[in-house]
Design a protein around this motif. Structure first.
Motif, PDB file in Angstrom:
ATOM      1  N   GLN A  84       0.846  -1.184   0.000  1.00 16.60           N
ATOM      2  CA  GLN A  84       0.000   0.000   0.000  1.00 16.60           C
ATOM      3  C   GLN A  84       0.888   1.242   0.000  1.00 16.60           C
ATOM      4  N   PRO A  85       0.515   2.263  -0.768  1.00 15.43           N
ATOM      5  CA  PRO A  85       1.347   3.479  -0.792  1.00 15.43           C
ATOM      6  C   PRO A  85       1.408   4.142   0.572  1.00 15.43           C
ATOM      7  N   GLN A  86       2.595   4.640   0.901  1.00 16.08           N
ATOM      8  CA  GLN A  86       2.837   5.327   2.161  1.00 16.08           C
ATOM      9  C   GLN A  86       2.994   6.826   1.905  1.00 16.08           C
ATOM     10  N   PRO A  87       2.839   7.650   2.947  1.00 12.42           N
ATOM     11  CA  PRO A  87       3.060   9.091   2.747  1.00 12.42           C
ATOM     12  C   PRO A  87       4.430   9.358   2.127  1.00 12.42           C
ATOM     13  N   GLY A  88       4.444  10.149   1.083  1.00 10.80           N
ATOM     14  CA  GLY A  88       5.686  10.454   0.380  1.00 10.80           C
ATOM     15  C   GLY A  88       5.932   9.606  -0.848  1.00 10.80           C
ATOM     16  N   ASP A  89       5.189   8.512  -1.000  1.00 12.56           N
ATOM     17  CA  ASP A  89       5.343   7.667  -2.188  1.00 12.56           C
ATOM     18  C   ASP A  89       4.815   8.385  -3.424  1.00 12.56           C
ATOM     19  N   GLN A  90       5.484   8.153  -4.538  1.00 11.02           N
ATOM     20  CA  GLN A  90       5.021   8.643  -5.829  1.00 11.02           C
ATOM     21  C   GLN A  90       4.751   7.424  -6.711  1.00 11.02           C
ATOM     22  N   TRP A  91       3.555   6.920  -6.643  1.00  8.27           N
ATOM     23  CA  TRP A  91       3.178   5.724  -7.384  1.00  8.27           C
ATOM     24  C   TRP A  91       2.250   6.079  -8.529  1.00  8.27           C
ATOM     25  N   PHE A  92       2.451   5.402  -9.630  1.00  4.93           N
ATOM     26  CA  PHE A  92       1.468   5.388 -10.721  1.00  4.93           C
ATOM     27  C   PHE A  92       1.071   3.934 -10.906  1.00  4.93           C
ATOM     28  N   GLU A  93      -0.192   3.618 -10.692  1.00  2.97           N
ATOM     29  CA  GLU A  93      -0.651   2.239 -10.769  1.00  2.97           C
ATOM     30  C   GLU A  93      -1.269   1.959 -12.135  1.00  2.97           C
ATOM     31  N   ALA A  94      -0.815   0.857 -12.742  1.00  3.29           N
ATOM     32  CA  ALA A  94      -1.268   0.471 -14.077  1.00  3.29           C
ATOM     33  C   ALA A  94      -1.874  -0.926 -14.035  1.00  3.29           C
ATOM     34  N   ASP A  95      -2.825  -1.169 -14.910  1.00  2.00           N
ATOM     35  CA  ASP A  95      -3.466  -2.484 -14.972  1.00  2.00           C
ATOM     36  C   ASP A  95      -2.719  -3.454 -15.877  1.00  2.00           C
ATOM     37  N   ASP A  96      -1.834  -2.936 -16.744  1.00  2.00           N
ATOM     38  CA  ASP A  96      -1.095  -3.799 -17.665  1.00  2.00           C
ATOM     39  C   ASP A  96       0.207  -3.104 -18.044  1.00  2.00           C
ATOM     40  N   TRP A  97       1.063  -3.858 -18.774  1.00  2.00           N
ATOM     41  CA  TRP A  97       2.357  -3.291 -19.135  1.00  2.00           C
ATOM     42  C   TRP A  97       2.238  -2.211 -20.203  1.00  2.00           C
ATOM     43  N   GLU A  98       1.172  -2.247 -20.996  1.00  2.00           N
ATOM     44  CA  GLU A  98       0.977  -1.182 -21.973  1.00  2.00           C
ATOM     45  C   GLU A  98       0.750   0.155 -21.257  1.00  2.00           C
ATOM     46  N   GLU A 158       8.548 -10.683 -19.031  1.00  2.00           N
ATOM     47  CA  GLU A 158       7.669  -9.508 -19.104  1.00  2.00           C
ATOM     48  C   GLU A 158       8.386  -8.260 -19.590  1.00  2.00           C
ATOM     49  N   LEU A 159       9.504  -8.426 -20.253  1.00  4.88           N
ATOM     50  CA  LEU A 159      10.327  -7.291 -20.654  1.00  4.88           C
ATOM     51  C   LEU A 159       9.969  -6.724 -22.017  1.00  4.88           C
ATOM     52  N   ALA A 160       9.433  -7.550 -22.887  1.00  4.39           N
ATOM     53  CA  ALA A 160       9.231  -7.179 -24.289  1.00  4.39           C
ATOM     54  C   ALA A 160       8.469  -5.869 -24.485  1.00  4.39           C
ATOM     55  N   PRO A 161       7.416  -5.554 -23.714  1.00  2.46           N
ATOM     56  CA  PRO A 161       6.696  -4.300 -23.962  1.00  2.46           C
ATOM     57  C   PRO A 161       7.552  -3.047 -23.841  1.00  2.46           C
ATOM     58  N   PHE A 162       8.704  -3.142 -23.192  1.00  2.00           N
ATOM     59  CA  PHE A 162       9.539  -1.963 -22.980  1.00  2.00           C
ATOM     60  C   PHE A 162      10.712  -1.884 -23.963  1.00  2.00           C
ATOM     61  N   ALA A 163      10.874  -2.903 -24.789  1.00  3.94           N
ATOM     62  CA  ALA A 163      12.069  -2.983 -25.631  1.00  3.94           C
ATOM     63  C   ALA A 163      12.115  -1.909 -26.710  1.00  3.94           C
ATOM     64  N   GLY A 164      10.978  -1.372 -27.103  1.00  2.99           N
ATOM     65  CA  GLY A 164      10.970  -0.375 -28.176  1.00  2.99           C
ATOM     66  C   GLY A 164      11.192   1.048 -27.720  1.00  2.99           C
ATOM     67  N   LEU A 165      11.425   1.268 -26.441  1.00  6.58           N
ATOM     68  CA  LEU A 165      11.628   2.622 -25.925  1.00  6.58           C
ATOM     69  C   LEU A 165      13.111   2.965 -26.012  1.00  6.58           C
ATOM     70  N   ASP A 166      13.516   3.455 -27.167  1.00  7.79           N
ATOM     71  CA  ASP A 166      14.941   3.602 -27.481  1.00  7.79           C
ATOM     72  C   ASP A 166      15.624   4.754 -26.753  1.00  7.79           C
ATOM     73  N   MET A 175      16.949 -12.385 -25.344  1.00  8.29           N
ATOM     74  CA  MET A 175      16.845 -11.048 -24.774  1.00  8.29           C
ATOM     75  C   MET A 175      16.074 -10.160 -25.749  1.00  8.29           C
ATOM     76  N   PRO A 176      15.033  -9.466 -25.296  1.00  5.72           N
ATOM     77  CA  PRO A 176      14.333  -8.533 -26.186  1.00  5.72           C
ATOM     78  C   PRO A 176      15.292  -7.481 -26.729  1.00  5.72           C
ATOM     79  N   PRO A 177      14.992  -6.908 -27.890  1.00  3.56           N
ATOM     80  CA  PRO A 177      15.932  -5.998 -28.561  1.00  3.56           C
ATOM     81  C   PRO A 177      15.939  -4.587 -27.969  1.00  3.56           C
ATOM     82  N   PHE A 178      16.445  -4.457 -26.759  1.00  4.45           N
ATOM     83  CA  PHE A 178      16.592  -3.127 -26.155  1.00  4.45           C
ATOM     84  C   PHE A 178      17.717  -2.371 -26.848  1.00  4.45           C
TER      85      PHE A 178
END
Length: 254
Positions: free
Chosen positions: A105-119, A141-149, A164-167
């Protein structure tokens, strides 16, 4: 009468439960591991590795070994196994209990962005202009991030992705928790991390990164847990043992 308990394991709770049951007379404990990590730590008692072939395959297995009870101690994000356990145990008429650590659970001072999926997590990295990101995810679970060059990724995983995904810009750090707070502080500082991407796994083994992120004002992009079927659920191993004692007092006839 000998009782057979199946643990759908791989988590800290699954290992602890197997350890507690393996030395008990009259109890046969079989832990099932998914086999997604290389050279997994083997729990006490018997072990099987690999999938069952869906809910029907699990039901067949339970009937073959004459299981008296099943404990689903899989990772909070192993949603498919959770649904298969729900259906398979019902088909085999075997009692099922879920043991699941509470979510963070987020605590005071946390900066969280909660997502339902990797997209959604990927979109958040782009929206906030992240530049140096710790990916504390499973290797599958790495592949969705590999295109962020334009982002440098520090990928922390138990075992290396294959392939290894093409990072365009990534560094692989092989490590297994638990991770201490001082180590997490040093890691974030050394690699100048400005964002962490992780799953809401709960527990203490990997929670230190959240404290270190809070101290440094780093955003954590946190994936929410997937839905699971409504089943009896406990949070601790001792509660699971108490449930088993009640169930095995009068095991079902096979």
């Amino acid at each position: 009468m000998r009782a057979t308990v199946i643990i759908l394991g791989g988590t800290t709770e699954g290992y602890a439960l197997a350890e507690a049951l393996a030395s008990r007379p009259g109890v046969r404990v079989i832990s099932s591991l998914a086999g997604r990590t290389d050279n997994p730590r083997l729990p006490a008692g018997e072990t099987r590795v690999g999938g069952f072939g869906g809910a029907e395959g699990l039901a067949d297995f339970l009937l073959t070994v004459q299981a008296d009870a099943v404990i689903d101690a899989t990772h909070p994000f192993a949603a498919a196994m959770g649904w298969n356990a729900h259906v398979g145990c019902a088909a085999a008429a075997v009692p099922l209990l879920r043991i699941e650590r509470p979510a963070w659970q987020p605590q005071p001072g946390d900066q969280w962005f909660e997502a339902d999926d990797w997209e959604g997590a990927r979109a958040r990295l782009l929206a906030r202009g992240a530049r140096r990101v710790l990916l504390a995810l499973g290797r599958q679970e790495l592949a969705p991030f590999a295109g962020l060059d334009d982002i440098h990724f520090l990928i922390r995983a138990v075992s290396a992705p294959d392939p290894m995904p093409p990072f365009a810009d990534a560094e692989l750090l092989l490590a297994r928790g638990p991770f201490g707070l001082e180590d997490e502080r040093a890691l974030l500082a050394e690699h100048r991390i400005d964002t962490i991407v992780c799953k809401n796994s709960g527990g203490t083994a990997t929670a230190a990164k959240l404290t270190a992120a809070r101290e440094r004002g780093i955003e954590v992009v946190m994936r929410r847990r997937p839905p699971r079927p409504q089943r009896p659920t406990v949070a601790r191993v001792d509660e699971a043992l108490a449930w088993l004692e009640r169930k095995l007092d009068h095991p079902p006839e096979h």
